[in-house]
Design a protein around this motif. Structure first.
Motif, mmCIF file in Angstrom:
data_model
loop_
_atom_site.group_PDB
_atom_site.id
_atom_site.type_symbol
_atom_site.label_atom_id
_atom_site.label_comp_id
_atom_site.label_asym_id
_atom_site.label_seq_id
_atom_site.Cartn_x
_atom_site.Cartn_y
_atom_site.Cartn_z
ATOM 1 N N ALA A 81 -2.824 -7.310 -3.243
ATOM 2 C CA ALA A 81 -2.270 -5.955 -3.165
ATOM 3 C C ALA A 81 -0.847 -5.921 -3.709
ATOM 4 O O ALA A 81 -0.464 -4.985 -4.425
ATOM 5 C CB ALA A 81 -2.303 -5.466 -1.715
ATOM 6 N N GLU A 82 -0.064 -6.953 -3.402
ATOM 7 C CA GLU A 82 1.317 -7.012 -3.879
ATOM 8 C C GLU A 82 1.373 -7.164 -5.399
ATOM 9 O O GLU A 82 2.159 -6.485 -6.081
ATOM 10 C CB GLU A 82 2.040 -8.176 -3.207
ATOM 11 C CG GLU A 82 3.452 -8.439 -3.715
ATOM 12 C CD GLU A 82 4.406 -7.295 -3.449
ATOM 13 O OE1 GLU A 82 5.385 -7.159 -4.208
ATOM 14 O OE2 GLU A 82 4.177 -6.527 -2.489
ATOM 15 N N VAL A 83 0.538 -8.043 -5.956
ATOM 16 C CA VAL A 83 0.565 -8.271 -7.400
ATOM 17 C C VAL A 83 0.061 -7.044 -8.158
ATOM 18 O O VAL A 83 0.626 -6.673 -9.201
ATOM 19 C CB VAL A 83 -0.269 -9.517 -7.759
ATOM 20 C CG1 VAL A 83 -0.447 -9.641 -9.268
ATOM 21 C CG2 VAL A 83 0.410 -10.774 -7.225
ATOM 22 N N MET A 84 -0.977 -6.395 -7.659
ATOM 23 C CA MET A 84 -1.465 -5.187 -8.320
ATOM 24 C C MET A 84 -0.407 -4.084 -8.304
ATOM 25 O O MET A 84 -0.250 -3.341 -9.283
ATOM 26 C CB MET A 84 -2.746 -4.701 -7.639
ATOM 27 C CG MET A 84 -3.929 -5.640 -7.816
ATOM 28 S SD MET A 84 -4.447 -5.815 -9.535
ATOM 29 C CE MET A 84 -5.344 -4.283 -9.754
ATOM 30 N N GLN A 85 0.339 -4.006 -7.209
ATOM 31 C CA GLN A 85 1.406 -3.013 -7.158
ATOM 32 C C GLN A 85 2.536 -3.378 -8.112
ATOM 33 O O GLN A 85 3.138 -2.499 -8.735
ATOM 34 C CB GLN A 85 1.936 -2.874 -5.727
ATOM 35 C CG GLN A 85 3.057 -1.872 -5.570
ATOM 36 C CD GLN A 85 2.695 -0.497 -6.098
ATOM 37 O OE1 GLN A 85 1.530 -0.092 -6.095
ATOM 38 N NE2 GLN A 85 3.695 0.240 -6.565
ATOM 39 N N ASN A 99 0.825 -1.210 0.000
ATOM 40 C CA ASN A 99 0.000 0.000 0.000
ATOM 41 C C ASN A 99 0.859 1.259 0.000
ATOM 42 O O ASN A 99 0.514 2.259 -0.656
ATOM 43 C CB ASN A 99 -0.930 -0.003 1.211
ATOM 44 C CG ASN A 99 -2.039 -1.033 1.090
ATOM 45 O OD1 ASN A 99 -2.396 -1.452 -0.007
ATOM 46 N ND2 ASN A 99 -2.579 -1.455 2.227
ATOM 47 N N ASN A 100 1.968 1.232 0.723
ATOM 48 C CA ASN A 100 2.864 2.396 0.732
ATOM 49 C C ASN A 100 3.473 2.633 -0.645
ATOM 50 O O ASN A 100 3.574 3.786 -1.107
ATOM 51 C CB ASN A 100 3.974 2.194 1.763
ATOM 52 C CG ASN A 100 3.479 2.332 3.193
ATOM 53 O OD1 ASN A 100 2.430 2.922 3.443
ATOM 54 N ND2 ASN A 100 4.231 1.785 4.142
ATOM 55 N N ARG A 101 3.891 1.559 -1.315
ATOM 56 C CA ARG A 101 4.438 1.698 -2.667
ATOM 57 C C ARG A 101 3.374 2.184 -3.639
ATOM 58 O O ARG A 101 3.653 2.956 -4.560
ATOM 59 C CB ARG A 101 5.021 0.365 -3.123
ATOM 60 C CG ARG A 101 6.338 0.025 -2.440
ATOM 61 C CD ARG A 101 6.601 -1.463 -2.382
ATOM 62 N NE ARG A 101 6.421 -2.123 -3.666
ATOM 63 C CZ ARG A 101 6.089 -3.418 -3.779
ATOM 64 N NH1 ARG A 101 5.876 -4.149 -2.692
ATOM 65 N NH2 ARG A 101 5.967 -3.960 -4.959
ATOM 66 N N ARG A 102 2.131 1.724 -3.443
ATOM 67 C CA ARG A 102 1.023 2.186 -4.287
ATOM 68 C C ARG A 102 0.806 3.685 -4.124
ATOM 69 O O ARG A 102 0.676 4.421 -5.116
ATOM 70 C CB ARG A 102 -0.243 1.428 -3.907
ATOM 71 C CG ARG A 102 -1.501 1.861 -4.666
ATOM 72 C CD ARG A 102 -2.750 1.454 -3.919
ATOM 73 N NE ARG A 102 -2.812 2.096 -2.601
ATOM 74 C CZ ARG A 102 -3.654 1.734 -1.636
ATOM 75 N NH1 ARG A 102 -4.487 0.731 -1.818
ATOM 76 N NH2 ARG A 102 -3.646 2.381 -0.472
ATOM 77 N N ASP A 103 0.773 4.154 -2.881
ATOM 78 C CA ASP A 103 0.553 5.581 -2.634
ATOM 79 C C ASP A 103 1.692 6.425 -3.201
ATOM 80 O O ASP A 103 1.461 7.513 -3.748
ATOM 81 C CB ASP A 103 0.408 5.834 -1.131
ATOM 82 C CG ASP A 103 -0.830 5.167 -0.550
ATOM 83 O OD1 ASP A 103 -1.759 4.867 -1.324
ATOM 84 O OD2 ASP A 103 -0.857 4.930 0.678
ATOM 85 N N SER A 104 2.925 5.911 -3.077
ATOM 86 C CA SER A 104 4.068 6.646 -3.606
ATOM 87 C C SER A 104 3.990 6.764 -5.127
ATOM 88 O O SER A 104 4.261 7.831 -5.701
ATOM 89 C CB SER A 104 5.368 5.948 -3.192
ATOM 90 O OG SER A 104 6.493 6.584 -3.756
#
Length: 208
Positions: free
Chosen positions: A154-158, A84-89
């Motif tokens: 979440a990991e795969v989508m990122q 989630n943090n990588r997604r937001d970044s």
């Protein structure tokens, strides 16, 4: 499937029996010639190694099980949080979400397009499996499995977002996500590895 597994086990037993018989004959011949010790070492070495492996496994498995009981849930939560943090970044860098489930027909300024995909294999720990087993006895939602799958998605989508950014796409449309069990459907063995492959894909778009 069960018949083939039984045949394989029978074949292994026959091979081991022949190996033991041959080893005993060689050892007996070596003893008659006064040089039996090297033959004993050579032909019993596989059994010694298997015995050592069994002893190590008997000690290591309870330790790994307790390790999973203490840390596995936290590891799943940490993986979800980091994704989630990588997604937001990435959203901050791109100015918004680049994954889209619609077909993109509302845009006509497309200069290039291509396939973008990402995948990962995730599975519960033995501690999670034990909790899920007791949960199944009373029925209802298996929360511990939901947490693993949710973190995996979440990991795969990122990973899909990062792959699209790496390839230079402005947006990914028609995003789809599939799952496939890595456990054979016909297998009821408790020793079978439980795992789920999560595969996400879409059409990368480069705008003019």
């Amino acid at each position: 499937m069960k018949t083939s597994i039984a045949n394989i086990r029978l074949f292994c037993i026959l091979v081991m029996s022949l190996f033991v018989s041959f080893s005993m004959n060689v050892i007996a011949q070596g003893s008659d010639e006064g040089s039996g010790f090297p033959f004993v070492v050579v032909f019993l070495l596989p059994f010694i190694l298997l015995s050592l492996f069994g002893i190590i496994w008997m000690v290591a498995y309870p330790v790994m099980f307790l390790w999973g009981a203490v840390f596995s849930s936290g590891k799943v939560e940490q993986m979800h949080h980091e994704a989630n943090n990588r997604r937001d970044s990435l959203r901050n860098r791109k100015g918004g979400e680049i994954l889209n489930t619609i077909d993109g027909g509302y845009r006509t300024d497309v200069s290039s397009a291509g396939l973008v995909s990402a995948n990962g294999v995730f599975g519960p720990s033995h501690w999670h499996l034990m909790i899920g087993f007791f949960n199944n006895l009373i029925g209802g939602s298996v929360t511990v499995f939901q947490q693993v799958i949710s973190a995996g998605r979440a990991e795969v989508m990122q990973r899909l977002r990062e792959q699209a950014e790496s390839d230079g796409w402005d947006e990914v449309i028609n995003v789809r996500i599939d799952t496939a069990s890595m456990t054979p459907q016909s297998s009821n063995s408790k020793n079978t590895v439980r795992g789920v492959e999560i595969y996400a894909y879409g059409t990368g778009i480069k705008y003019e």
